[in-house]
Scaffold this active site. Structure first.
Site, PDB file in Angstrom:
ATOM      1  N   ARG A   1       6.390  -3.290   2.196  1.00 11.95           N
ATOM      2  CA  ARG A   1       5.239  -3.918   2.857  1.00 11.95           C
ATOM      3  C   ARG A   1       3.934  -3.480   2.180  1.00 11.95           C
ATOM      4  O   ARG A   1       3.054  -4.303   1.929  1.00 11.95           O
ATOM      5  CB  ARG A   1       5.233  -3.509   4.340  1.00 11.95           C
ATOM      6  CG  ARG A   1       4.044  -4.048   5.122  1.00 11.95           C
ATOM      7  CD  ARG A   1       4.202  -3.854   6.611  1.00 11.95           C
ATOM      8  NE  ARG A   1       3.866  -2.514   7.044  1.00 11.95           N
ATOM      9  CZ  ARG A   1       4.145  -2.023   8.251  1.00 11.95           C
ATOM     10  NH1 ARG A   1       4.785  -2.745   9.131  1.00 11.95           N
ATOM     11  NH2 ARG A   1       3.777  -0.796   8.577  1.00 11.95           N
TER      12      ARG A   1
ATOM     13  N   ARG B   1      -2.819   0.184   5.393  1.00 16.03           N
ATOM     14  CA  ARG B   1      -3.083   1.036   6.553  1.00 16.03           C
ATOM     15  C   ARG B   1      -3.220   2.502   6.145  1.00 16.03           C
ATOM     16  O   ARG B   1      -2.504   2.972   5.266  1.00 16.03           O
ATOM     17  CB  ARG B   1      -1.925   0.900   7.543  1.00 16.03           C
ATOM     18  CG  ARG B   1      -2.048  -0.313   8.432  1.00 16.03           C
ATOM     19  CD  ARG B   1      -0.776  -0.587   9.191  1.00 16.03           C
ATOM     20  NE  ARG B   1      -0.226   0.586   9.866  1.00 16.03           N
ATOM     21  CZ  ARG B   1       0.753   0.539  10.749  1.00 16.03           C
ATOM     22  NH1 ARG B   1       1.278  -0.635  11.073  1.00 16.03           N
ATOM     23  NH2 ARG B   1       1.211   1.620  11.299  1.00 16.03           N
TER      24      ARG B   1
ATOM     25  N   ARG C   1       5.303   9.641  11.601  1.00 19.92           N
ATOM     26  CA  ARG C   1       5.539   8.504  12.511  1.00 19.92           C
ATOM     27  C   ARG C   1       7.016   8.438  12.900  1.00 19.92           C
ATOM     28  O   ARG C   1       7.353   8.146  14.046  1.00 19.92           O
ATOM     29  CB  ARG C   1       5.095   7.195  11.864  1.00 19.92           C
ATOM     30  CG  ARG C   1       3.573   6.993  11.909  1.00 19.92           C
ATOM     31  CD  ARG C   1       3.074   6.078  10.811  1.00 19.92           C
ATOM     32  NE  ARG C   1       3.570   4.723  10.925  1.00 19.92           N
ATOM     33  CZ  ARG C   1       3.545   3.833   9.927  1.00 19.92           C
ATOM     34  NH1 ARG C   1       3.023   4.168   8.761  1.00 19.92           N
ATOM     35  NH2 ARG C   1       4.016   2.631  10.099  1.00 19.92           N
TER      36      ARG C   1
ATOM     37  N   ARG D   1       5.378   4.017  24.278  1.00 21.32           N
ATOM     38  CA  ARG D   1       5.899   4.840  23.197  1.00 21.32           C
ATOM     39  C   ARG D   1       6.295   6.222  23.680  1.00 21.32           C
ATOM     40  O   ARG D   1       6.745   7.044  22.891  1.00 21.32           O
ATOM     41  CB  ARG D   1       4.805   4.997  22.162  1.00 21.32           C
ATOM     42  CG  ARG D   1       5.168   4.491  20.777  1.00 21.32           C
ATOM     43  CD  ARG D   1       3.932   4.711  19.925  1.00 21.32           C
ATOM     44  NE  ARG D   1       4.120   4.466  18.543  1.00 21.32           N
ATOM     45  CZ  ARG D   1       3.870   3.308  17.936  1.00 21.32           C
ATOM     46  NH1 ARG D   1       3.490   2.272  18.632  1.00 21.32           N
ATOM     47  NH2 ARG D   1       4.011   3.205  16.642  1.00 21.32           N
TER      48      ARG D   1
ATOM     49  N   LYS E   1       9.320  -5.285  14.583  1.00 18.23           N
ATOM     50  CA  LYS E   1       8.765  -5.679  15.888  1.00 18.23           C
ATOM     51  C   LYS E   1       7.647  -6.709  15.722  1.00 18.23           C
ATOM     52  O   LYS E   1       7.605  -7.701  16.441  1.00 18.23           O
ATOM     53  CB  LYS E   1       8.199  -4.461  16.644  1.00 18.23           C
ATOM     54  CG  LYS E   1       9.218  -3.386  16.956  1.00 18.23           C
ATOM     55  CD  LYS E   1       8.623  -2.284  17.823  1.00 18.23           C
ATOM     56  CE  LYS E   1       7.475  -1.536  17.182  1.00 18.23           C
ATOM     57  NZ  LYS E   1       7.873  -0.654  16.059  1.00 18.23           N
TER      58      LYS E   1
HETATM   59  N1  LIG Z   1       1.639   3.330  22.649  1.00 21.89           N
HETATM   60  C1  LIG Z   1       1.051   4.184  21.790  1.00 21.89           C
HETATM   61  N2  LIG Z   1       0.888   5.490  22.145  1.00 21.89           N
HETATM   62  C2  LIG Z   1       0.306   6.365  21.322  1.00 21.89           C
HETATM   63  N3  LIG Z   1      -0.142   6.050  20.102  1.00 21.89           N
HETATM   64  C3  LIG Z   1      -0.002   4.755  19.700  1.00 21.89           C
HETATM   65  C4  LIG Z   1       0.593   3.765  20.522  1.00 21.89           C
HETATM   66  N4  LIG Z   1       0.608   2.580  19.860  1.00 21.89           N
HETATM   67  C5  LIG Z   1       0.048   2.819  18.662  1.00 21.89           C
HETATM   68  N5  LIG Z   1      -0.331   4.124  18.555  1.00 21.89           N
HETATM   69  C6  LIG Z   1      -0.977   4.750  17.390  1.00 21.89           C
HETATM   70  O1  LIG Z   1      -1.126   3.770  16.363  1.00 21.89           O
HETATM   71  C7  LIG Z   1      -0.307   4.089  15.223  1.00 21.89           C
HETATM   72  C8  LIG Z   1       0.230   2.800  14.606  1.00 21.89           C
HETATM   73  O2  LIG Z   1       1.028   2.106  15.541  1.00 21.89           O
HETATM   74  P1  LIG Z   1       1.822   0.750  15.146  1.00 21.89           P
HETATM   75  O3  LIG Z   1       0.898  -0.207  14.541  1.00 21.89           O
HETATM   76  O4  LIG Z   1       2.598   0.329  16.338  1.00 21.89           O
HETATM   77  O5  LIG Z   1       2.736   1.231  13.958  1.00 21.89           O
HETATM   78  P2  LIG Z   1       4.228   1.523  13.570  1.00 21.89           P
HETATM   79  O6  LIG Z   1       5.144   1.054  14.636  1.00 21.89           O
HETATM   80  O7  LIG Z   1       4.395   0.758  12.297  1.00 21.89           O
HETATM   81  O8  LIG Z   1       4.248   2.996  13.339  1.00 21.89           O
HETATM   82  C9  LIG Z   1       0.724   5.075  15.761  1.00 21.89           C
HETATM   83  O9  LIG Z   1       1.254   5.906  14.755  1.00 21.89           O
HETATM   84  C10 LIG Z   1      -0.120   5.853  16.788  1.00 21.89           C
HETATM   85  O10 LIG Z   1      -0.968   6.776  16.165  1.00 21.89           O
END
Ligand SMILES: Nc1ncnc2c1ncn2[C@@H]1O[C@H](COP(=O)(O)OP(=O)(O)O)[C@@H](O)[C@H]1O
Length: 193
Positions: free
Chosen positions: A127, A139, A150, A88, A13
């Site tokens: 990565r 991270r 996740r 999400r 993404k």
């Molecule tokens: N829309 C969301 N709702 C709830 N938690 C979120 C949301 N976006 C991000 N997070 C939090 O941030 C973390 C990292 O998100 P992101 O960078 O999108 O990582 P990835 O898609 O690689 O898991 C998630 O695991 C969650 O804890």
């Protein structure tokens, strides 16, 4: 253009959002990036989100909906934006609908990157190895235990979001296993750009 990119962690993404930003001058709204910035800055939201994120669980809907509502109201978003990592949960998708309706905005597309779960762990490990080699900080949630959480969160809470948009006839699916350029082309074809 107002877009949503859906897909599991490691689906690509961020890479595709970056390309859409470069080509179409859209603003990328990544809730993950915004939350990581809040954690780094030690804001009240960051303090609440820090441990939840490190475990690989989802931050509360109220927090992320608030962040996005504030961000979408900024003038630079008027031209268009790509939501990456939001919504999400179905509750977030419903909140987004209400937010957009209130602002008289409409989504132009919801694109889902489909990827076999089996390859995601390998992509994320790659990565991490690349970032480590470049001396970049890794991270807090890029470890085996948090990654499993996740993926669980994706399966249980985020996968239903695709169904939500599919039932509205808004969902377009792209093969996220294809080479990066082919994915970019497939997205462009869906958007007619
Ligand atoms: N829309 C969301 N709702 C709830 N938690 C979120 C949301 N976006 C991000 N997070 C939090 O941030 C973390 C990292 O998100 P992101 O960078 O999108 O990582 P990835 O898609 O690689 O898991 C998630 O695991 C969650 O804890």
């Amino acid at each position: 253009m107002k877009l949503i990119l859906l897909g599991p962690p490691g689906a690509g993404k961020g890479t595709q959002a970056q390309r859409l930003v470069e080509r179409h001058g859209l603003v990328q709204l990544s809730t993950g990036d915004m939350l990581r910035a809040a954690v780094k800055a030690g804001t009240p939201i960051g303090l609440k989100a820090k441990d939840v994120m490190a475990r690989g669980e989802l931050v509360s809907d109220a927090i992320v909906v608030g962040i996005i509502a504030d961000r979408i109201a900024e003038p630079d978003c008027a031209k268009g934006f790509i939501l990456d990592g939001f919504p999400r949960t179905v509750a977030q998708a419903e909140a987004l609908d209400a937010m957009l309706a209130e602002k008289g905005m409409k989504l132009d597309g919801v694109i889902e990157l489909k990827v076999d779960e089996g390859i995601l762990v390998g992509r994320i490990e790659k990565r991490v190895a690349e970032m480590t080699a470049r001396g970049e900080p890794v991270r807090a949630d890029d470890n085996a235990e948090a990654l499993k959480k996740r993926l669980d969160a994706y399966r249980e809470q985020t996968a239903p979001v695709s169904g939500y948009y599919a039932s509205k006839g808004a969902l377009k699916t792209v093969d996220g296993m294809a080479p990066i350029d082919d994915v970019t082309k497939a997205i462009a074809a869906h958007l007619g750009v």
